[in-house]
Design a protein around this motif. Structure first.
Motif, PDB file in Angstrom:
ATOM      1  N   SER A  43       0.851  -1.188   0.000  1.00  0.00           N
ATOM      2  CA  SER A  43       0.000   0.000   0.000  1.00  0.00           C
ATOM      3  C   SER A  43       0.885   1.235   0.000  1.00  0.00           C
ATOM      4  O   SER A  43       1.784   1.365   0.821  1.00  0.00           O
ATOM      5  CB  SER A  43      -0.902   0.011   1.240  1.00  0.00           C
ATOM      6  OG  SER A  43      -1.522   1.283   1.338  1.00  0.00           O
ATOM      7  N   LEU A  44       0.634   2.158  -0.957  1.00  0.00           N
ATOM      8  CA  LEU A  44       1.413   3.399  -1.015  1.00  0.00           C
ATOM      9  C   LEU A  44       0.693   4.548  -0.323  1.00  0.00           C
ATOM     10  O   LEU A  44       1.155   5.678  -0.336  1.00  0.00           O
ATOM     11  CB  LEU A  44       1.694   3.783  -2.471  1.00  0.00           C
ATOM     12  CG  LEU A  44       2.558   2.841  -3.306  1.00  0.00           C
ATOM     13  CD1 LEU A  44       2.913   3.489  -4.634  1.00  0.00           C
ATOM     14  CD2 LEU A  44       3.816   2.444  -2.555  1.00  0.00           C
ATOM     15  N   GLY A  45      -0.496   4.283   0.234  1.00  0.00           N
ATOM     16  CA  GLY A  45      -1.215   5.342   0.933  1.00  0.00           C
ATOM     17  C   GLY A  45      -2.093   6.165   0.010  1.00  0.00           C
ATOM     18  O   GLY A  45      -2.439   5.728  -1.096  1.00  0.00           O
ATOM     19  N   ASP A  46      -2.405   7.381   0.456  1.00  0.00           N
ATOM     20  CA  ASP A  46      -3.402   8.236  -0.188  1.00  0.00           C
ATOM     21  C   ASP A  46      -3.148   8.414  -1.679  1.00  0.00           C
ATOM     22  O   ASP A  46      -2.080   8.845  -2.093  1.00  0.00           O
ATOM     23  CB  ASP A  46      -3.406   9.594   0.521  1.00  0.00           C
ATOM     24  CG  ASP A  46      -4.531  10.484   0.020  1.00  0.00           C
ATOM     25  OD1 ASP A  46      -5.467   9.956  -0.620  1.00  0.00           O
ATOM     26  OD2 ASP A  46      -4.471  11.697   0.267  1.00  0.00           O
ATOM     27  N   GLY A  47      -4.157   8.075  -2.498  1.00  0.00           N
ATOM     28  CA  GLY A  47      -4.057   8.260  -3.941  1.00  0.00           C
ATOM     29  C   GLY A  47      -4.945   9.389  -4.433  1.00  0.00           C
ATOM     30  O   GLY A  47      -5.141   9.554  -5.631  1.00  0.00           O
ATOM     31  N   GLY A  48      -5.515  10.184  -3.513  1.00  0.00           N
ATOM     32  CA  GLY A  48      -6.385  11.296  -3.900  1.00  0.00           C
ATOM     33  C   GLY A  48      -7.828  10.883  -4.046  1.00  0.00           C
ATOM     34  O   GLY A  48      -8.125   9.712  -4.322  1.00  0.00           O
ATOM     35  N   ASP A  49      -8.750  11.841  -3.845  1.00  0.00           N
ATOM     36  CA  ASP A  49     -10.194  11.600  -3.992  1.00  0.00           C
ATOM     37  C   ASP A  49     -10.694  10.435  -3.138  1.00  0.00           C
ATOM     38  O   ASP A  49     -11.699   9.806  -3.468  1.00  0.00           O
ATOM     39  CB  ASP A  49     -10.569  11.327  -5.454  1.00  0.00           C
ATOM     40  CG  ASP A  49     -10.402  12.565  -6.324  1.00  0.00           C
ATOM     41  OD1 ASP A  49     -10.474  13.687  -5.766  1.00  0.00           O
ATOM     42  OD2 ASP A  49     -10.195  12.414  -7.533  1.00  0.00           O
ATOM     43  N   GLY A  50      -9.995  10.133  -2.062  1.00  0.00           N
ATOM     44  CA  GLY A  50     -10.458   9.072  -1.171  1.00  0.00           C
ATOM     45  C   GLY A  50      -9.921   7.697  -1.521  1.00  0.00           C
ATOM     46  O   GLY A  50     -10.176   6.732  -0.792  1.00  0.00           O
ATOM     47  N   TYR A  51      -9.213   7.567  -2.625  1.00  0.00           N
ATOM     48  CA  TYR A  51      -8.656   6.268  -3.008  1.00  0.00           C
ATOM     49  C   TYR A  51      -7.299   6.049  -2.336  1.00  0.00           C
ATOM     50  O   TYR A  51      -6.620   6.997  -1.933  1.00  0.00           O
ATOM     51  CB  TYR A  51      -8.452   6.198  -4.527  1.00  0.00           C
ATOM     52  CG  TYR A  51      -9.726   6.184  -5.329  1.00  0.00           C
ATOM     53  CD1 TYR A  51     -10.354   4.986  -5.659  1.00  0.00           C
ATOM     54  CD2 TYR A  51     -10.306   7.369  -5.775  1.00  0.00           C
ATOM     55  CE1 TYR A  51     -11.522   4.964  -6.400  1.00  0.00           C
ATOM     56  CE2 TYR A  51     -11.479   7.365  -6.520  1.00  0.00           C
ATOM     57  CZ  TYR A  51     -12.078   6.163  -6.827  1.00  0.00           C
ATOM     58  OH  TYR A  51     -13.237   6.156  -7.565  1.00  0.00           O
ATOM     59  N   THR A  52      -6.905   4.781  -2.249  1.00  0.00           N
ATOM     60  CA  THR A  52      -5.553   4.426  -1.835  1.00  0.00           C
ATOM     61  C   THR A  52      -4.859   3.787  -3.027  1.00  0.00           C
ATOM     62  O   THR A  52      -5.477   3.048  -3.794  1.00  0.00           O
ATOM     63  CB  THR A  52      -5.601   3.452  -0.641  1.00  0.00           C
ATOM     64  OG1 THR A  52      -6.123   4.144   0.495  1.00  0.00           O
ATOM     65  CG2 THR A  52      -4.223   2.904  -0.306  1.00  0.00           C
ATOM     66  N   THR A  53      -3.569   4.113  -3.186  1.00  0.00           N
ATOM     67  CA  THR A  53      -2.790   3.505  -4.270  1.00  0.00           C
ATOM     68  C   THR A  53      -2.076   2.260  -3.744  1.00  0.00           C
ATOM     69  O   THR A  53      -1.463   2.303  -2.678  1.00  0.00           O
ATOM     70  CB  THR A  53      -1.758   4.510  -4.824  1.00  0.00           C
ATOM     71  OG1 THR A  53      -2.452   5.676  -5.267  1.00  0.00           O
ATOM     72  CG2 THR A  53      -0.987   3.909  -5.998  1.00  0.00           C
ATOM     73  N   TYR A  54      -2.215   1.187  -4.505  1.00  0.00           N
ATOM     74  CA  TYR A  54      -1.535  -0.064  -4.160  1.00  0.00           C
ATOM     75  C   TYR A  54      -0.597  -0.445  -5.300  1.00  0.00           C
ATOM     76  O   TYR A  54      -0.836  -0.083  -6.458  1.00  0.00           O
ATOM     77  CB  TYR A  54      -2.550  -1.197  -3.963  1.00  0.00           C
ATOM     78  CG  TYR A  54      -3.513  -0.955  -2.817  1.00  0.00           C
ATOM     79  CD1 TYR A  54      -3.222  -1.402  -1.534  1.00  0.00           C
ATOM     80  CD2 TYR A  54      -4.714  -0.279  -3.031  1.00  0.00           C
ATOM     81  CE1 TYR A  54      -4.102  -1.188  -0.479  1.00  0.00           C
ATOM     82  CE2 TYR A  54      -5.602  -0.053  -1.986  1.00  0.00           C
ATOM     83  CZ  TYR A  54      -5.296  -0.512  -0.717  1.00  0.00           C
ATOM     84  OH  TYR A  54      -6.163  -0.288   0.315  1.00  0.00           O
ATOM     85  N   THR A  55       0.466  -1.164  -4.968  1.00  0.00           N
ATOM     86  CA  THR A  55       1.314  -1.733  -6.016  1.00  0.00           C
ATOM     87  C   THR A  55       1.389  -3.239  -5.828  1.00  0.00           C
ATOM     88  O   THR A  55       1.213  -3.762  -4.729  1.00  0.00           O
ATOM     89  CB  THR A  55       2.747  -1.156  -6.000  1.00  0.00           C
ATOM     90  OG1 THR A  55       3.329  -1.433  -4.724  1.00  0.00           O
ATOM     91  CG2 THR A  55       2.744   0.329  -6.275  1.00  0.00           C
ATOM     92  N   LEU A  56       1.637  -3.893  -6.949  1.00  0.00           N
ATOM     93  CA  LEU A  56       1.733  -5.348  -6.970  1.00  0.00           C
ATOM     94  C   LEU A  56       3.030  -5.684  -7.705  1.00  0.00           C
ATOM     95  O   LEU A  56       3.276  -5.185  -8.807  1.00  0.00           O
ATOM     96  CB  LEU A  56       0.517  -5.895  -7.726  1.00  0.00           C
ATOM     97  CG  LEU A  56       0.067  -7.328  -7.551  1.00  0.00           C
ATOM     98  CD1 LEU A  56      -0.142  -7.681  -6.085  1.00  0.00           C
ATOM     99  CD2 LEU A  56      -1.233  -7.537  -8.333  1.00  0.00           C
TER     100      LEU A  56
END
Ligand code: MN
Ligand code: MG
Length: 639
Positions: A623-636
């Motif tokens: 999990s990279l944390g806050d992705g804006g607009d309430g989303y969270t950014t994840y990486t795989l």
């Protein structure tokens, strides 16, 4: 002050030209008068009248005509002249609509609750959208009959090719000019819907309804209408695409804007906002000012999220009115900042009162428990893992119901089941399925399967099966194995409902290959396609349980492939499956996985913050944390 028309004359359809000729032409006023006219649009309301999320069974301040009505009041108050239009997808879309559509539940006053609410708001005109047909023509006819405003559509046709509703309308209004003088104007209205209705709702429309290309229908009707009116408004229940025109487009508003004689285009269907960052400015599209081919155009989101506003300055010259200037905007009913929603509009008590009886009955209905889940069911993993519980539950119910209904001649063929995720964060970070273990109610089933699709089955070859999955795999961006930086996994222009996962098979998806464009191409993303561990042969026959929408759109050229059209809706089937089992344990074997890439790459995607609990089971997830607009950014991490 707001001037409401004191004398409404509505000239509809075929009667229009004859009647218009008998009316005295307005005397030519002196040149130089200027009228400011505010045109307001709702679209894709989908029966979200109340500010309520029936799937979560809680208030939701980001939806609801009740909020839009308050914005409409304010918009009218600050304009001398205004008109209000609705652009369709009005009577289907949430459990309130499903409740009303059930036998015996249509309101005793004969008026559909959404229409009842709209009747109180003083709509000037409306058109219909593609979803109006989902419950069949009888319900649609009943709903339209209750409207106190005229409804038009130029490409909703009977079998003989004649418009079923008036193709066009002429509305007579008296507007107050800037100098206080009053002027009678005629406003022409023409409506359009995607001609794909014929495929999408074939079971309701075959042999009864036809449709035609939107632009062709415009060329057929606009010149005669233009000759009779001062202003011409197109209600286009169709989105915006600038791909080279081929004819028959679902999203034709851009091409429509090039038809001479149209002054204003209200768009919709795509559930996006225009003008704004949902669209890019390019040749012919000004996504900041809000124009298509220079014509003012607006799209007001979905479910009552925004009100579309086009402010026109009309100038009179030589007795003719022309659009001298315009501004285009949308007004949201709420603002979302991170996870915080701020309401920008109060409820309208009249709208709340209009739907109160059906709202209460819907709440009682959706809360009825029907069984127990032994584990959570969520859609958080649907686009990143082949073992998603929400798709597994839908596929299990479809197989349970449809396999016994197949014609005996087909017995012995492998039976598979296809399902796609509908709630995949497309509209907001709340837009996922998350059913906790324990009691499950009808609202949860409606959440799990939000469209009123019915069950269908198709007979396909191994080649067609692979082709089907190639199209599904188009949701993934092409990943460069040589790029060490994180690469976005998902193509935001491909809706999640196009990503069918076919249970009963195993396969891998090679995202280093290009996505399939068009029906035939050389790209191969689907590899190691197998049934029960044995590679699928090109000529091998399969039955796939799916829904009527997929069966009819994917097999439009080959209707004989559709071997079963069941009368039941998928979510009724899921409800019956749960009632039959009582305790539901969802098996989630891994159906697909990403094919080995041969080099370490990182792909990124947005999801809900609370998805971490379920996504963390995936190897290589960060999990990279806050992705804006309430989303969270994840990486795989893939390799
Ligand atoms: Mn819609
Ligand atoms: Mg639509």
């Amino acid at each position: 002050m707001t001037l409401r028309p004191t004398r409404r004359i509505i000239l509809q359809g075929a009667a229009a030209s004859g009647l218009a000729a008998t009316l005295a032409a307005p005397a030519l006023a002196a040149d130089g008068a200027v009228i400011k006219l505010r045109l307001l649009e709702t679209s894709d309301l989908h029966t979200f009248v109340e500010d309520y999320d029936y799937y979560r069974d809680q208030k939701d301040e980001t939806v609801g005509l009740t909020k839009i009505a308050t914005l409409v009041r304010a918009a009218r108050k600050s304009a001398r002249n205004s008109m209000l239009f609705d652009n369709g997808d009005t009577i289907q879309g949430n459990p309130l609509a499903d409740f009303v559509a059930q036998p015996g539940n249509f309101p005793a006053d004969g008026i559909h609750p959404t229409i009842r609410a709209m009747n109180g708001m003083g709509y000037d005109a409306a058109t219909i959208g593609n979803h109006e047909f989902n419950y069949g023509l009888a319900l649609l006819t009943r709903a339209l009959a209750g409207a106190n405003f005229p409804i038009c559509s130029a490409n909703y046709l009977d079998e003989a090719g004649a418009p079923i509703l008036p193709a066009t309308l002429i509305l007579e209004r008296r507007f107050t000019a800037e100098d206080g003088t009053i002027h009678p104007l005629k406003i022409g209205v023409i409506g359009f819907l995607p001609p794909q209705i014929i495929d999408w709702d074939r079971e309701h429309l075959a042999g009864r309804v036809r449709s035609t290309d939107i632009v062709e229908a415009a060329h057929q009707h606009v010149p005669a209408l233009r000759a009779q009116v001062d202003l011409l408004v197109a209600l286009s229940h169709s989105g915006i695409s600038t791909l080279p025109r081929q004819g028959g487009e679902e999203n034709a508003s851009f091409y429509l804007a090039a038809v001479p004689g149209i002054d204003v285009i209200f768009t919709g269907h795509s559930h996006k906002v225009f003008p704004g960052p949902d669209y890019a400015s390019e040749y012919g599209v000004d996504a900041e000012r809000g124009t298509l081919n220079g014509i003012p155009a607006v799209m007001p989101g979905f479910w009552g999220s925004e009100l579309g506003v086009i402010d026109l300055t009309l100038a009179q010259s030589g007795g003719r009115w022309t659009v001298a200037d315009f501004t285009v905007s949308t007004q949201p009913i709420a603002m979302r900042q991170d996870r915080q929603v701020t309401s920008l509009a109060a409820n309208d008590p009249a709208v709340d009162a209009a739907v109160a009886p059906e709202h209460a009955k819907t709440l009682a209905w959706i809360r009825e428990p029907i069984g127990t889940l032994t584990q959570p069911v969520t859609s958080y993993t649907a686009l990143v893992s082949g073992a998603d519980s929400s798709l597994a539950l839908v596929n299990a119910a479809q197989l349970w119901y449809a396999a016994p209904l197949l014609p005996t001649a087909l017995h012995g063929l492998p039976v598979l089941s296809a399902a796609a995720p509908f709630k995949e964060g497309y509209q907001s970070p709340d837009n996922y399925i998350e059913l906790t273990a324990g009691s499950i109610a009808i609202k949860d089933v409606a959440d799990l399967y939000m469209y009123p699709n019915t069950i269908a089955a198709v007979r396909v070859s191994g080649t067609e099966l692979a082709e089907w999955l190639e199209r599904s795999a188009g949701i993934f961006n092409r990943i460069d194995p040589g790029n060490p930086a994180p690469q976005p996994l998902l193509n935001p222009h491909v809706p999640s409902y196009s990503f069918d996962v076919i249970a009963g098979l195993t396969y891998q998806i090679d995202i280093t290959q290009p996505a399939r464009r068009g029906r035939y191409g050389d790209a191969r993303r689907i590899v190691n396609l197998a049934y029960r561990g044995v590679p699928v042969a090109p000529s091998q026959a399969f039955i796939v349980i799916t829904n009527n929408y997929r069966a009819d759109s994917a097999f439009a050229q080959n209707p004989a492939a559709v071997v079963l059209r069941a009368p039941d809706q998928v979510r009724d089937v899921i409800t019956r499956y749960i009632l039959a089992q009582r305790r539901i344990t969802v098996a989630t074997p891994e159906i697909w996985s990403f094919a080995p890439i041969g080099a370490p790459v990182t792909v990124s995607f947005e999801s809900a913050p609370q998805a971490a609990r379920y996504l963390s089971a995936l190897p290589g997830l960060t999990s990279l944390g806050d992705g804006g607009d309430g989303y969270t950014t994840y990486t795989l991490q893939l390799a």
